[in-house]
Scaffold this active site. Structure first.
Site, short mmCIF file in Angstrom:
data_model
loop_
_atom_site.label_atom_id
_atom_site.label_comp_id
_atom_site.label_asym_id
_atom_site.label_seq_id
_atom_site.Cartn_x
_atom_site.Cartn_y
_atom_site.Cartn_z
N ASP A 113 42.60 64.46 -3.11
CA ASP A 113 43.15 65.12 -1.93
C ASP A 113 42.21 64.74 -0.77
OD1 ASP A 113 44.50 66.62 -0.08
OD2 ASP A 113 44.60 68.44 -1.29
C1 BGC Z 1 46.68 68.40 1.52
C2 BGC Z 1 47.49 67.42 0.73
C3 BGC Z 1 48.03 66.35 1.64
C4 BGC Z 1 46.87 65.68 2.35
C5 BGC Z 1 47.30 64.58 3.30
C6 BGC Z 1 45.63 67.73 2.35
O1 BGC Z 1 45.05 68.63 3.21
O2 BGC Z 1 46.08 69.34 0.66
O3 BGC Z 1 48.55 68.08 0.09
O4 BGC Z 1 48.78 65.44 0.91
O5 BGC Z 1 46.18 66.65 3.10
O6 BGC Z 1 47.94 65.06 4.41
#
Ligand code: BGC
Length: 979
Positions: free
Chosen positions: A355
């Site tokens: 993530d």
């Molecule tokens: C989120 C993810 C997301 C990523 C990219 C993160 O803060 O937890 O679910 O895919 O950002 O935007």
């Protein structure tokens, strides 16, 4: 430029270098010796003026200066400085304590190689042919993102132009395409879960994949199946499909199959147990470390990992590890969960991506099974100091990270690319021929910067081509699909006196006989669009106007939004119906307007989202489970007064309540009011909100949504461990999942708590009956699955030779952009030699799990052991969908392996089918229960075991509507120990 979401200041973050003496990762300036020395000198140097006073003069000058009031100030200042020093020392200590590299979760090494199953064999062979031509820096480039907003997508990997391997574009997901023009805002995951429609789950995935491909996106960051929904107020529960492993698992698998049928890589996220927003990551909530979800092995298998197993079984090509820790090891460097459970036991063949900034260490994460770091930045946003990139190059050159591991990371990514057919230049043109992303996440202008995240970025080009993607060449219409999903995701929970469906022209209503128009009032802000614009709040981070999605990275720009009020205006026949609007939640004087109506429709909502945005005092997770913005008071006021009151004081008019919500919402403050005749839980419907609702209200669609969670009468009924942890209970907040496998309906059933509306519940305008149940055991009823077989395919082996560091140096004359993440090193001397502090257990080669052996686990887990047939009959006056749910129940004296006592839920959902039936028609339904469906996870055996005892199979229309005639206890089949 769009507001840069996610960005935090460097001071907030912490550093974690795990390269020991070998790889000192770059540290923020403040930590370097002598940093800030000049600044200090600047204030402490005495003035040159008036030098050389005598000692005596100094003393008396002091006396004169030190008056009592000054003395007091001096003491206060001293106190303040001491406090500040102590605080900084504490902060520095917390900062230095940093991230635990390996933490406390069990270790599992080495990382299993991909390329062990037949279905991926060709892709791995082709990947091997390509990767074996790559240099070290080229390999590293593929594993590392180029940094936040350095390319057009939310994640962009480094390309290998020489071999035509492109930069991969990763974009959110999961309800549509984030930061996008001309794309569909589909209903959210929770709405999809509420449809219980497997075909729509697939079709939504397919449409999502289609739109992504046309926009040049290689990887969609969805579907979400974690958070799972353990905490009803969890801010991101709405991105997933509901609080049950089978519902999450099947919905995720269908979505993945749909996305990947379009050649786009799907991402199962967030692995795992990221159940709340508070403390989800280091520093975002003030603590130096993220929350630790402390989970026992059985619960992990039976609840949280289950949907991921289904995703892997469906062939998902990417998994995203989450921000939090599990058992005090960060998810992206938890070797037990990545190497052990995901890659060995579940046989995952694709790549694990972090993530965004969830990676907290360099070498430790690589060893634990992380394959791609996203967005490439390290511990801080946009500082160009990746934990991989050049650091990974060095770590491979000094052999801290074995070359085999790097090869496997790259192979997994490249094999996934082949597996999805992204080497097909017809579908995926090369960047030199117009391929790659044709949109920018960072500007809506046509022309824009190509690397907007770098202060050096000068290069511009056409970044937005505004490609319309809501229709397919074959006539597929995604607006229409979004509407179908939204209406099937509406759950009718109350319909007294058959007040619904409504008639467009008020036919049958007494108003007509009086030759008057029917007076209908539409109440509540939630029925209308936000007057500031439907996309006024970035990432939909506010609750204004009708609620169509939650907020955060999982939200998208709405191309349009049909509000309920607009749809109702279009649907009611104005010749017979007069509409009155009350577009706010203000209750003052609402009774006057309500009493002048005969029918009142009240709209309320409850919103939540991702923790990097707060709306008022809602910091991601909801503060409570009640409607927000005074919704309860509005319903009470309208329902009490609608149509005026009769002699007994009861309202004469009918009130219908519509709830747009991210999850379980307590309705107790008004659900039993006499005026409240109908209630619809409309979830998060996306762009087609009003049309979908009108379809149900007027009976164009017979309501067929079912609750994907339980609606309690009181918040406490979800259990003592169901609350969000809001106050840190340590530097790494600890959350113990003490309820184990008893979540949502399993908790209510175990503790005999009557919910308001149970899991799986929902009304129809028709009624259905089950009959003709026939259940019989099939296959071989051994206690455990067949012995795991050796992998039918061996992973291709690549060259392990460590190249000369000179090969990793910056190419001469190459233009470098500040903050952009590169794989190169400056001098060979940067590669330090020494002993890397490998984790405990690193040299112990693990036994493969007996529960593994195929994608999703041992193939023998998916053999059918029970076959079920039944008939379902539509007994009502109208056509409609029945949702036939299959639950498994065990006798209380059921025992586990070795006849040991076993705690089992009262009942568990294991499958369902949604079947459309004309009025009066009967049709057959069939199910098969797999070995895994009837097993429990035995912690000692480390395997799925069929318990000993009587198993009952029930069909029904909710978790608590299982008619005895639709239940059958299996003939006493005793699972035998394996030969
Ligand atoms: C989120 C993810 C997301 C990523 C990219 C993160 O803060 O937890 O679910 O895919 O950002 O935007």
């Amino acid at each position: 430029m769009e507001e840069v979401a996610h960005q935090r200041s460097e001071e907030e973050a912490s550093d974690t270098s795990d390269a020991g003496e070998l790889e000192p990762l770059n540290r923020p300036e403040a930590e370097q010796p002598n940093a800030g020395a000049d600044a200090l000198n600047g204030v402490s140097k005495p003035s040159e003026k008036g030098a050389q006073p005598t000692k005596q003069r100094t003393k008396s000058a002091w006396r004169r200066w030190l008056t009592p009031s000054r003395f007091c100030c001096f003491l206060s200042a001293l106190f303040l400085v001491t406090v500040l020093l102590l605080l900084s020392a504490g902060g520095l200590w917390a900062y230095k304590a940093g991230t635990p590299l390996y933490g406390e979760s069990d270790s599992w090494y080495p990382s299993p190689q991909g390329g062990t199953v037949e279905a991926w064999r060709q892709s791995y062979e082709r990947a091997a042919a390509l990767v074996s031509q790559m240099t070290l820096v080229e390999k590293v480039n593929i594993t590392t993102g180029t940094g936040w907003s350095m390319g057009m997508c939310v994640g962009n990997t480094g390309p290998v132009d020489r071999l035509d391997f492109p930069s991969l574009c990763l974009q959110d997901g999961p309800l549509g395409l984030r930061f996008m023009d001309n794309a569909t805002a589909f209903p959210a995951g929770i709405t999809v879960g509420a449809t219980w429609n497997k075909d729509l789950m697939y079709e939504r995935g397919r449409a999502h994949g289609f739109e992504a491909r046309l926009k040049g996106i290689n990887v969609i960051l969805g579907p979400a199946m974690g958070p799972f929904g353990r905490l009803p107020a969890g801010g991101r529960n709405w991105e997933g499909f509901g609080a049950d492993p089978v519902l999450q698992g099947i919905a995720a698998a269908r979505t993945i199959q749909g996305i990947q049928a379009e050649g786009v890589i799907a991402t199962a996220k967030h692995y795992v147990a990221n159940e709340q927003e508070h403390f989800r990551q280091s520093w975002e909530w003030g603590t130096p470390n993220a929350i630790s979800s402390n989970i026992d092995d059985r619960t992990m298998h039976e609840i949280y990992a289950w949907p991921f197993a289904e995703s892997v079984r469906a062939g998902v090509a990417s998994v995203m590890c989450s921000y939090n820790q599990i058992n005090n090891s960060y998810a992206c460097q938890n070797s037990k969960l990545l190497n052990g459970v995901l890659k060995d036991e579940l046989g995952f063949q694709g790549f694990v991506q972090s993530d965004w900034l969830a990676q907290r260490s360099g070498v430790a994460a690589a060893l634990a099974g992380l394959d791609m770091t996203m967005p490439g930045d390290g511990l801080f946003w946009q500082d160009g100091q990746s934990l991989w990139g050049s650091e990974l190059t060095k770590a491979v050159l000094n052999s801290s990270v074995p070359m085999d591991r790097l090869n496997d990371m790259v192979m997994r990514i490249v094999a996934a690319w082949y597996q999805l057919g992204q080497d097909d230049v017809e579908q995926w043109p090369k960047p030199s021929e117009g391929g790659g992303p044709n949109f920018s996440s960072w500007t809506k202008e046509r022309i824009g910067k190509l690397h907007p995240g770098s202060p050096d970025s000068k290069e511009t080009g056409v970044v937005n081509q505004y490609v319309p993607v809501r229709r397919t060449a074959e006539g597929g219409d995604h607006d229409d699909l979004a509407r179908k999903i939204a209406r099937e995701g509406i759950v009718l929970v109350k319909n007294e006196d058959k007040v619904l469906p409504l008639s467009r022209n008020a036919s049958g209503h007494p108003s007509l006989t009086r030759d008057e128009k029917l007076r209908v009032g539409i109440f509540g802000e939630d029925a209308f669009n936000n007057p500031r614009g439907i996309n006024a709040c970035p990432d939909r981070g506010c609750n204004e106007g009708t609620l169509s999605q939650g907020w955060g990275s999982g939200a998208v720009e709405l191309p349009y939004l049909i509000s309920p009020a607009e749809a109702l205006r279009g649907r009611f026949d104005s010749q017979f119906v007069d509409l009155t609007y009350w577009p706010t939640n203000v209750v003052q004087h609402v009774d006057g307007t309500a009493s002048a109506q005969e029918l009142c429709l009240v709209f309320v909502n409850s919103d939540a989202g991702e923790g990097f945005i707060s709306w008022k005092d809602v910091k991601g997770d909801r503060n409570d489970l009640y409607p927000q913005k005074g919704g309860d008071e509005l319903v009470q006021a309208v329902a009490a007064g609608c149509g005026g009151k009769n002699e007994s004081g009861y309202p004469v008019g009918d009130t219908i309540v519509v709830v747009h919500t991210v999850g379980p919402t307590i309705l107790e403050r008004w659900i039993d009011m006499p005026g409240v005749k109908a209630v619809l839980i409309a979830h998060l419907p996306g762009q087609e909100s009003g049309n979908a609702l009108a379809d149900v209200l007027f009976g164009d669609h017979n309501p067929s949504g079912r609750l994907p969670y339980t609606i309690a009468r009181k918040e406490e009924h979800y259990g003592p461990s169901s609350k969000i942890l809001r106050v840190a209970n340590g530097l790494a907040p600890q959350q113990n999942f003490t309820e184990g496998i008893y979540i949502d309906y399993r908790y209510f059933d175990k503790h005999n708590i009557t919910p308001r509306y149970e899991f799986g519940y929902g009304l129809s305008y028709s009624s259905f009956k089950l009959g003709g149940l026939f259940v019989h055991p099939v296959g071989s009823w051994t206690q455990e699955p067949k012995r795991r077989e050796a992998s039918p395919v061996s992973p291709p082996q690549l060259d392990r030779h460590i190249p000369d560091p000179e090969q990793a140096l910056w190419p001469e004359g190459m233009q470098r952009l500040r903050k952009y993440v590169y794989p190169y090193i400056s001098t060979a001397a940067e590669v330090k030699q020494g002993r890397y502090p490998y984790p405990e257990g690193y040299s112990h080669i693990q036994e493969p799990s007996p529960a593994g052996g195929g994608e999703g686990g041992n193939p023998s887990l998916y053999e059918t052991l029970v076959s079920i047939q039944a008939r379902v009959n539509n007994m009502g006056p109208v056509a409609g969908d029945a949702v036939v749910q299959l639950y498994v129940l065990y006798d209380p004296d059921t025992v586990g392996y070795g006849n040991k006592a076993l705690d089992l839920p009262v009942r568990v959902l294991r499958d369902w089918t949604k079947i459309y039936l004309e009025a009066g028609k009967t049709e057959g339904v069939r199910f098969g229960l797999t070995r895994k469906d009837i097993s429990y996870w035995d912690v000692e055996r480390q395997n799925w075991v069929v318990p000993r005892g009587r198993i009952t199979v029930c069909l029904g229309f909710s978790s608590r509507d299982l008619p005895p005639t639709a239940c059958s206890t299996l003939p006493h089949v005793v699972a035998e120990p394996n030969p």
